[in-house]
Design a protein around this motif. Structure first.
Motif, PDB file in Angstrom:
ATOM      1  N   LYS A   1      -6.682   0.581  -5.632  1.00  0.00           N
ATOM      2  CA  LYS A   1      -5.804  -0.386  -4.967  1.00  0.00           C
ATOM      3  C   LYS A   1      -5.698  -0.114  -3.468  1.00  0.00           C
ATOM      4  O   LYS A   1      -5.584  -1.053  -2.666  1.00  0.00           O
ATOM      5  CB  LYS A   1      -4.414  -0.356  -5.614  1.00  0.00           C
ATOM      6  CG  LYS A   1      -4.407  -0.860  -7.054  1.00  0.00           C
ATOM      7  CD  LYS A   1      -3.044  -0.649  -7.698  1.00  0.00           C
ATOM      8  CE  LYS A   1      -3.046  -1.011  -9.172  1.00  0.00           C
ATOM      9  NZ  LYS A   1      -1.739  -0.684  -9.803  1.00  0.00           N
TER      10      LYS A   1
ATOM     11  N   MET B   1       1.383   2.431  -3.525  1.00  0.00           N
ATOM     12  CA  MET B   1       0.216   3.156  -4.043  1.00  0.00           C
ATOM     13  C   MET B   1       0.100   4.546  -3.414  1.00  0.00           C
ATOM     14  O   MET B   1      -0.309   5.505  -4.062  1.00  0.00           O
ATOM     15  CB  MET B   1      -1.064   2.370  -3.791  1.00  0.00           C
ATOM     16  CG  MET B   1      -1.336   1.286  -4.818  1.00  0.00           C
ATOM     17  SD  MET B   1      -0.526  -0.281  -4.422  1.00  0.00           S
ATOM     18  CE  MET B   1      -1.681  -0.933  -3.224  1.00  0.00           C
ATOM     19  N   SER B   2       0.468   4.653  -2.131  1.00  0.00           N
ATOM     20  CA  SER B   2       0.453   5.957  -1.477  1.00  0.00           C
ATOM     21  C   SER B   2       1.422   6.914  -2.172  1.00  0.00           C
ATOM     22  O   SER B   2       1.100   8.089  -2.396  1.00  0.00           O
ATOM     23  CB  SER B   2       0.814   5.813   0.007  1.00  0.00           C
ATOM     24  OG  SER B   2       0.882   7.068   0.637  1.00  0.00           O
TER      25      SER B   2
ATOM     26  N   ALA C   1      -4.521   4.265  -8.020  1.00  0.00           N
ATOM     27  CA  ALA C   1      -4.042   4.260  -6.635  1.00  0.00           C
ATOM     28  C   ALA C   1      -5.218   4.189  -5.670  1.00  0.00           C
ATOM     29  O   ALA C   1      -5.171   3.444  -4.677  1.00  0.00           O
ATOM     30  CB  ALA C   1      -3.203   5.513  -6.364  1.00  0.00           C
TER      31      ALA C   1
ATOM     32  N   GLU D   1       2.322   6.758  -5.282  1.00  0.00           N
ATOM     33  CA  GLU D   1       1.728   7.099  -6.578  1.00  0.00           C
ATOM     34  C   GLU D   1       0.642   8.169  -6.405  1.00  0.00           C
ATOM     35  O   GLU D   1       0.499   9.069  -7.238  1.00  0.00           O
ATOM     36  CB  GLU D   1       1.177   5.843  -7.241  1.00  0.00           C
ATOM     37  CG  GLU D   1       2.285   4.903  -7.698  1.00  0.00           C
ATOM     38  CD  GLU D   1       1.790   3.558  -8.189  1.00  0.00           C
ATOM     39  OE1 GLU D   1       0.604   3.232  -7.926  1.00  0.00           O
ATOM     40  OE2 GLU D   1       2.577   2.832  -8.821  1.00  0.00           O
ATOM     41  N   SER D   2      -0.098   8.074  -5.298  1.00  0.00           N
ATOM     42  CA  SER D   2      -1.108   9.087  -4.986  1.00  0.00           C
ATOM     43  C   SER D   2      -0.461  10.454  -4.778  1.00  0.00           C
ATOM     44  O   SER D   2      -0.932  11.470  -5.301  1.00  0.00           O
ATOM     45  CB  SER D   2      -1.890   8.659  -3.733  1.00  0.00           C
ATOM     46  OG  SER D   2      -2.629   9.726  -3.183  1.00  0.00           O
TER      47      SER D   2
ATOM     48  N   TRP E   1       0.810  -1.223   0.000  1.00  0.00           N
ATOM     49  CA  TRP E   1       0.000   0.000   0.000  1.00  0.00           C
ATOM     50  C   TRP E   1       0.847   1.280   0.000  1.00  0.00           C
ATOM     51  O   TRP E   1       0.416   2.303  -0.530  1.00  0.00           O
ATOM     52  CB  TRP E   1      -0.979   0.006   1.175  1.00  0.00           C
ATOM     53  CG  TRP E   1      -0.364   0.202   2.532  1.00  0.00           C
ATOM     54  CD1 TRP E   1       0.122  -0.765   3.356  1.00  0.00           C
ATOM     55  CD2 TRP E   1      -0.179   1.446   3.217  1.00  0.00           C
ATOM     56  NE1 TRP E   1       0.617  -0.207   4.517  1.00  0.00           N
ATOM     57  CE2 TRP E   1       0.428   1.152   4.460  1.00  0.00           C
ATOM     58  CE3 TRP E   1      -0.476   2.774   2.911  1.00  0.00           C
ATOM     59  CZ2 TRP E   1       0.759   2.148   5.378  1.00  0.00           C
ATOM     60  CZ3 TRP E   1      -0.147   3.768   3.830  1.00  0.00           C
ATOM     61  CH2 TRP E   1       0.451   3.437   5.054  1.00  0.00           C
TER      62      TRP E   1
ATOM     63  N   VAL F   1      -6.147  10.131  -0.856  1.00  0.00           N
ATOM     64  CA  VAL F   1      -6.140  10.029  -2.317  1.00  0.00           C
ATOM     65  C   VAL F   1      -7.435  10.584  -2.896  1.00  0.00           C
ATOM     66  O   VAL F   1      -7.439  11.232  -3.954  1.00  0.00           O
ATOM     67  CB  VAL F   1      -5.870   8.585  -2.783  1.00  0.00           C
ATOM     68  CG1 VAL F   1      -7.012   7.647  -2.459  1.00  0.00           C
ATOM     69  CG2 VAL F   1      -5.593   8.545  -4.296  1.00  0.00           C
TER      70      VAL F   1
END
Length: 202
Positions: free
Chosen positions: A160, A131-132, A157, A134-135, A128, A175
Motif C-alpha cells: 500500500k 500504513m506507516s 503495508a 502498521e509498518s 499513507w 518498511v
C-alpha cells in the motif's frame, strides 16, 4: 524572533540527515530554548520541536532521552494539542519505538497501537501514515519474535505504501528494511535477500 526559530528547526533536521549529529543536537537545543522563551512551554510549535528532537534522539539510539521528550509532548495532549494534532500520534510512535529500544516491549506496543488507533481515527481511510504506523508496529512484532504477526502487518503495508508514495519514497525503504529484519530474524535467508535487493540507497 519566532521566524528565526522556525528556520532553525528544519536546519537541525538537515544537519541530522547530513550526519552532522553534534551540530544538529546543538541547533535543536537552541531552537527548544528559543521557542520555550518566545512561545511558552505549551505552544504547539514548541511541542513540534520537542517531537522533532525526540525523533532525532531515537535515530541516534538515545532511547531514554527520546522517550523523555516524547512524554513531555504527550503531557500537552488535551491541553494545547488535540488528538487530531499530528504531533500526538507521532510522539506516541517515537515513544513506542524508544521503549522497544529499551526492551520495554509491552509498554512500547501499547503506545504503538494507540498511535495507530489515533491515526485511523483522525486520517482518511487509506492514508499513507496509517500504513506507516502498521509498518512500525510490524517492526515491533519482529523485536518481540512474533514473526507471523509481523509478516501480516509488513507485507500489506509495503504494498500500500508503494501505491501511495512510490517505489523510491523513504517510507517504502523503511518498511522494506523492516521486512528484511523480519526474515533475517525468522531464519528465512532467501526472503531476506530478495527484499534486501529491493532497498534503494543506504
Amino acid at each position: 524572533h519566532p521566524e528565526l526559530a522556525g528556520l532553525m528547526s528544519p536546519y537541525a533536521a538537515v544537519l541530522d540527515r547530513a550526519g552532522k549529529f553534534d551540530e544538529a543536537d546543538s541547533v535543536y537545543r537552541a531552537t527548544l530554548d528559543m521557542r520555550r522563551k518566545l512561545l511558552g512551554a505549551e505552544h504547539p510549535e514548541y511541542a513540534w520541536t520537542m517531537f522533532s528532537y525526540a525523533d532525532f534522539l531515537l535515530g541516534t539510539k538515545r532511547y531514554a532521552d527520546a522517550a523523555k521528550w516524547c512524554r513531555e509532548v504527550l503531557k500537552l495532549r488535551g491541553k494545547t494539542l488535540p488528538d487530531s494534532h499530528p504531533a500526538v500520534a507521532t510522539a506516541m510512535s517515537v515513544l513506542g519505538r524508544s521503549l522497544d529500544g529499551l526492551d520495554s516491549l509491552t509498554e512500547g506496543e501499547r503506545w504503538l497501537r494507540e498511535s495507530l488507533r489515533l491515526r485511523k481515527q483522525s486520517l482518511p481511510e487509506g492514508h499513507w501514515l496509517i500504513m506507516s504506523s502498521e509498518s512500525v508496529l510490524g517492526g515491533h512484532m519482529t523485536a518481540a519474535h512474533r514473526f507471523a504477526e509481523a509478516e501480516a502487518l509488513l507485507l500489506p503495508a509495503e504494498r500500500k505504501l508503494v501505491e501511495a508514495r512510490g517505489e523510491k519514497a523513504p517510507v517504502v525503504n523503511d518498511v522494506r528494511k523492516r521486512i528484511v529484519a523480519l526474515y533475517t530474524s525468522w531464519g528465512k535467508k532467501a526472503e531476506a535477500a530478495k527484499w534486501g535487493a529491493r532497498i534503494s540507497g543506504p
